[in-house]
Scaffold this motif. Structure first.
Motif, PDB file in Angstrom:
ATOM      1  N   ALA A 101     -73.724  80.722 -18.352  1.00  0.00           N
ATOM      2  CA  ALA A 101     -74.127  80.202 -19.664  1.00  0.00           C
ATOM      3  C   ALA A 101     -73.237  79.026 -20.093  1.00  0.00           C
ATOM      4  N   ALA A 102     -73.869  78.007 -20.658  1.00  0.00           N
ATOM      5  CA  ALA A 102     -73.133  76.911 -21.291  1.00  0.00           C
ATOM      6  C   ALA A 102     -73.227  77.131 -22.795  1.00  0.00           C
ATOM      7  N   MET A 103     -72.115  76.920 -23.513  1.00  0.00           N
ATOM      8  CA  MET A 103     -72.066  77.276 -24.943  1.00  0.00           C
ATOM      9  C   MET A 103     -71.482  76.143 -25.764  1.00  0.00           C
ATOM     10  N   ARG A 104     -71.945  76.083 -26.992  1.00  0.00           N
ATOM     11  CA  ARG A 104     -71.361  75.075 -27.892  1.00  0.00           C
ATOM     12  C   ARG A 104     -71.555  75.483 -29.339  1.00  0.00           C
ATOM     13  N   TYR A 105     -70.556  75.162 -30.181  1.00  0.00           N
ATOM     14  CA  TYR A 105     -70.686  75.271 -31.642  1.00  0.00           C
ATOM     15  C   TYR A 105     -70.510  73.882 -32.212  1.00  0.00           C
ATOM     16  N   ARG A 106     -71.490  73.457 -33.005  1.00  0.00           N
ATOM     17  CA  ARG A 106     -71.384  72.134 -33.626  1.00  0.00           C
ATOM     18  C   ARG A 106     -71.671  72.264 -35.114  1.00  0.00           C
ATOM     19  N   LYS A 107     -70.819  71.623 -35.913  1.00  0.00           N
ATOM     20  CA  LYS A 107     -70.880  71.778 -37.376  1.00  0.00           C
ATOM     21  C   LYS A 107     -71.003  70.410 -38.026  1.00  0.00           C
ATOM     22  N   VAL A 108     -71.966  70.275 -38.923  1.00  0.00           N
ATOM     23  CA  VAL A 108     -72.105  69.043 -39.703  1.00  0.00           C
ATOM     24  C   VAL A 108     -71.606  69.345 -41.112  1.00  0.00           C
ATOM     25  N   ARG A 109     -70.697  68.506 -41.595  1.00  0.00           N
ATOM     26  CA  ARG A 109     -70.086  68.743 -42.913  1.00  0.00           C
ATOM     27  C   ARG A 109     -69.801  67.403 -43.572  1.00  0.00           C
ATOM     28  N   ASP A 110     -69.445  67.463 -44.839  1.00  0.00           N
ATOM     29  CA  ASP A 110     -69.215  66.225 -45.581  1.00  0.00           C
ATOM     30  C   ASP A 110     -67.921  65.525 -45.175  1.00  0.00           C
ATOM     31  N   ARG A 111     -66.896  66.312 -44.797  1.00  0.00           N
ATOM     32  CA  ARG A 111     -65.626  65.706 -44.389  1.00  0.00           C
ATOM     33  C   ARG A 111     -65.161  66.408 -43.113  1.00  0.00           C
ATOM     34  N   TRP A 112     -64.156  65.848 -42.474  1.00  0.00           N
ATOM     35  CA  TRP A 112     -63.724  66.365 -41.181  1.00  0.00           C
ATOM     36  C   TRP A 112     -62.979  67.693 -41.311  1.00  0.00           C
ATOM     37  N   SER A 113     -62.272  67.931 -42.426  1.00  0.00           N
ATOM     38  CA  SER A 113     -61.624  69.234 -42.571  1.00  0.00           C
ATOM     39  C   SER A 113     -61.775  69.723 -44.006  1.00  0.00           C
ATOM     40  N   TYR A 114     -61.445  71.013 -44.203  1.00  0.00           N
ATOM     41  CA  TYR A 114     -61.588  71.634 -45.522  1.00  0.00           C
ATOM     42  C   TYR A 114     -63.013  71.489 -46.047  1.00  0.00           C
ATOM     43  N   ALA A 115     -63.988  71.557 -45.189  1.00  0.00           N
ATOM     44  CA  ALA A 115     -65.371  71.479 -45.671  1.00  0.00           C
ATOM     45  C   ALA A 115     -66.199  72.538 -44.955  1.00  0.00           C
ATOM     46  N   PHE A 116     -67.008  73.218 -45.726  1.00  0.00           N
ATOM     47  CA  PHE A 116     -67.890  74.230 -45.150  1.00  0.00           C
ATOM     48  C   PHE A 116     -69.099  73.536 -44.527  1.00  0.00           C
ATOM     49  N   ALA A 117     -69.810  74.265 -43.688  1.00  0.00           N
ATOM     50  CA  ALA A 117     -70.929  73.658 -42.960  1.00  0.00           C
ATOM     51  C   ALA A 117     -72.081  73.321 -43.903  1.00  0.00           C
ATOM     52  N   LEU A 118     -72.605  72.110 -43.772  1.00  0.00           N
ATOM     53  CA  LEU A 118     -73.921  71.837 -44.358  1.00  0.00           C
ATOM     54  C   LEU A 118     -74.941  72.523 -43.456  1.00  0.00           C
ATOM     55  N   VAL A 119     -74.788  72.268 -42.172  1.00  0.00           N
ATOM     56  CA  VAL A 119     -75.584  72.957 -41.147  1.00  0.00           C
ATOM     57  C   VAL A 119     -74.689  73.110 -39.929  1.00  0.00           C
ATOM     58  N   SER A 120     -74.780  74.244 -39.261  1.00  0.00           N
ATOM     59  CA  SER A 120     -74.094  74.364 -37.970  1.00  0.00           C
ATOM     60  C   SER A 120     -75.017  75.071 -36.986  1.00  0.00           C
ATOM     61  N   VAL A 121     -74.747  74.836 -35.708  1.00  0.00           N
ATOM     62  CA  VAL A 121     -75.533  75.475 -34.647  1.00  0.00           C
ATOM     63  C   VAL A 121     -74.580  76.056 -33.613  1.00  0.00           C
ATOM     64  N   ALA A 122     -74.769  77.320 -33.300  1.00  0.00           N
ATOM     65  CA  ALA A 122     -74.075  77.961 -32.180  1.00  0.00           C
ATOM     66  C   ALA A 122     -75.128  78.251 -31.121  1.00  0.00           C
ATOM     67  N   ALA A 123     -74.921  77.742 -29.921  1.00  0.00           N
ATOM     68  CA  ALA A 123     -75.952  77.940 -28.895  1.00  0.00           C
ATOM     69  C   ALA A 123     -75.320  78.300 -27.558  1.00  0.00           C
ATOM     70  N   SER A 124     -76.040  79.132 -26.829  1.00  0.00           N
ATOM     71  CA  SER A 124     -75.643  79.511 -25.473  1.00  0.00           C
ATOM     72  C   SER A 124     -76.907  79.471 -24.621  1.00  0.00           C
TER      73      SER A 124
END
Ligand SMILES: Cc1cc2nc3c(=O)[nH]c(=O)nc-3n(C[C@H](O)[C@H](O)[C@H](O)COP(=O)(O)OP(=O)(O)OC[C@H]3O[C@@H](n4cnc5c(N)ncnc54)[C@H](O)[C@@H]3O)c2cc1C
Ligand code: SF4
Length: 333
Positions: free
Chosen positions: A225-248
């Protein structure tokens, strides 16, 4: 802040006994969410039972590839564990995408799972909020809802779940080990720990009073399995996800997808397992059209509000981008 008592539990039985004596007690992990909510007046436990030093601080990697992660393991230690980085890289990526180094050093696995929504009305006791005060209303629906959920919501609450780690765990089919105050133990898939709001948004999980999370179990990852977590947020740190995807994903010799697991963060009241998309992708060739059609099918159930409608396209694009990236990387490997 209301006056409260503090007790450090030496073992689970002691924690349970304290909890049984005091219906107003709450467990304390690293305190990075609970103590903030106490300062805001959102939480007002009479007794904090510190469970952060209970002997659930080990990460056990088993020969079959599965792992047992104690509930008091700190988020930073979990992210840095070599076995986790090698076998469950999306879990390490999700942890490192959350909070900050200092917070991860303190925050525990159990506390991370049970952190509360960041809805601004929930955190402001001068405002109504059905989650805090059942029946008082949901000002977010007609107010500030840009960061909130588009899937699994109700007319009573549109809060989103904030944890990055939980999204990765749901994609990995993780199971929570629980111990109730009478000493009985049981397991619940992490996905099923959380309730959707319906007309009772104040009931967020399936846990009973005093149920203690003792560990998280990860089944062996599918072969190759290949896996990745990617998170889109307003700033690079101290920001919660607007949208994120965890996929395997696993890819067969003929290029079709075999195992596919996708979970979304930032879009629902709980980590959202994208089962509709998974179903469409399993056995399919992951070309752009197929990926997009599967992602659109998943988001077809979304009920966006005016200021968070962008999340539907963002989540669709992110599912496509993450899986495309994983498949391309496998081609290169
Ligand atoms: C500035 C800031 C930025 C942040 N950014 C992110 C982010 O980007 N992504 C993200 O995912 N998180 C983020 N967080 C949240 C952070 O991850 C959580 O605060 C943390 O994981 C909570 O863990 P804790 O151990 O401190 O929990 P606590 O605050 O101690 O507890 C949280 C809840 O869990 C319960 N609890 C704790 N342990 C147990 C147990 N073993 N069994 C049963 N119940 C238990 C407590 O009773 C409480 O209700 C951020 C926090 C801050 C302050
Ligand atoms: S979205 Fe949920 S948490 Fe936010 S104000 Fe409405 S009821 Fe409260």
């Amino acid at each position: 802040m209301k006056e409260f008592a503090y007790a450090r539990a030496g073992d689970a039985a002691e924690a349970a006994a304290l909890m049984t004596e005091r219906p107003d007690a709450t467990y304390l992990g690293g305190g990075t969410n609970l103590v903030d909510l106490m300062k805001l007046g959102v939480a007002d436990p009479g007794l904090l039972i510190d469970v952060s030093r209970l002997p659930y601080d080990r990460i056990e990697h088993r020969a079959d590839g599965s792992a047992l992660i104690g509930a008091t393991v700190r988020n930073g230690d979990l992210a840095g564990d070599p076995g986790v980085r090698e076998r469950f890289p999306l879990l390490a990526q999700a942890l490192l995408a959350g909070a900050s180094g200092q917070l991860r050093t303190v925050a525990t696995v159990g506390g991370n799972l049970l952190q509360r929504t960041r809805c601004v009305y929930f955190q402001d006791v001068s405002k109504p909020c059905n989650k805090r005060e059942p029946g008082s209303g949901c000002p977010a629906i007609g107010g500030a809802h840009r960061d909130l959920a588009v899937l699994g919501t109700s007319d009573h609450c549109v809060a989103s779940h904030p944890s990055d780690m939980a999204v990765a765990l749901v994609a990995l089919d993780a199971v929570a080990h629980l111990r109730s105050v009478d000493g009985a133990t049981r397991t619940v898939p992490v996905e099923e720990l959380y309730r959707l709001p319906g007309d009772t948004p104040h009931r967020e999980t399936v846990l009973g009073h005093g149920d203690l999370i003792t560990a998280i179990e990860l089944p062996p990852p599918p072969g190759g399995a290949a896996m990745r977590y990617r998170k889109v947020r307003d700033r690079w740190s101290y920001a919660f996800a607007l949208v994120s995807v965890a996929a395997s994903v696993s890819v067969a010799e003929d290029g079709t997808l075999t195992d596919v697991a996708v979970a979304l963060g930032g879009v629902a009241p709980r980590p959202w397992r994208a089962r509709i998309a998974e179903e469409r992708l399993r056995g399919a060739l992951p070309d752009e059209d197929t990926l997009r059609e599967a992602a659109r099918a998943e988001l077809a159930r979304a009920r966006p509000l005016p200021d968070n409608a962008f999340k539907v396209d963002l989540a669709t694009d992110l599912i496509v981008a993450v899986i495309r990236d994983l498949v391309v990387r496998k081609d290169r490997a």
